[in-house]
Design an enzyme around this catalytic site. Sequence first.
Site, mmCIF file in Angstrom:
data_model
loop_
_atom_site.group_PDB
_atom_site.id
_atom_site.type_symbol
_atom_site.label_atom_id
_atom_site.label_comp_id
_atom_site.label_asym_id
_atom_site.label_seq_id
_atom_site.Cartn_x
_atom_site.Cartn_y
_atom_site.Cartn_z
ATOM 1 C CG ASP A 1 29.959 37.297 41.057
ATOM 2 O OD1 ASP A 1 31.538 37.110 40.737
ATOM 3 O OD2 ASP A 1 29.539 38.134 40.869
ATOM 4 C CD GLU B 1 31.546 33.330 39.995
ATOM 5 O OE1 GLU B 1 31.822 34.432 39.884
ATOM 6 O OE2 GLU B 1 30.482 33.547 39.757
#
Length: 230
Positions: free
Chosen positions: A50, A122
Amino acid sequence: MTLSVNNPILLERLQNRIGYHFQKSALLTQALTHRSFGANNNERLEFLGDSLLGMYIGEYLFHKFPEATEGQLTQLRTSLVKGETLADIGRELELGDCLIMGEGELKSGGFKRDSILANAVESIIAGIYLESGLDISRNCVLLWFKTRLELLQLELVLKDPKTQLQELLQSQGKPLPKYSIESFEGEAHSQVITVSCTIIGRDEPFIASAKNKKLAEKKAAQMALVELQS
């Protein structure tokens, strides 16, 4: 559905799609493993991925739009790294077929859920970074987002896809698009709604799915925009 990541054919196809071949298959396996399957899952990788994703997209936008304000850059980045967009990337990479999850999560349709697909994207970013560093990881991300990044226009930052599509068709003297619900799937807590966006003059409607009607319509409109502006 979900399939064993140990299948060499599946591994090869997946890595061809993501544009990167892992030297350590265990790292890819972890990136694809949902927490419902066990302790060695992708949650920590998701955390790292992220942060990396935000940096890569932010850096790209900083150079692409030198005249943009901080607020505009933030809005553009948010539109690209939000869960819905990442889930779409995950579907394009066909991650759902390779996710590893517990039986209960699998039966409830977890392999199609936006949040699970987004987290896997991610996690893969983090896995590539840990194995090969910033440059290669960044290149993979920019490849996955290539079309979306090329279509970005600063003046449209505040307009959602449905508004953009309506204005585009109006500027061409064409009728407005028609949105229709195609199907409902899943239980109430994990429902997936599929809608179609029909445009006069196009042979096939644009089909998209999401957790609610509004999001599904926006996705279908975005698909139409990409096609009409390409």
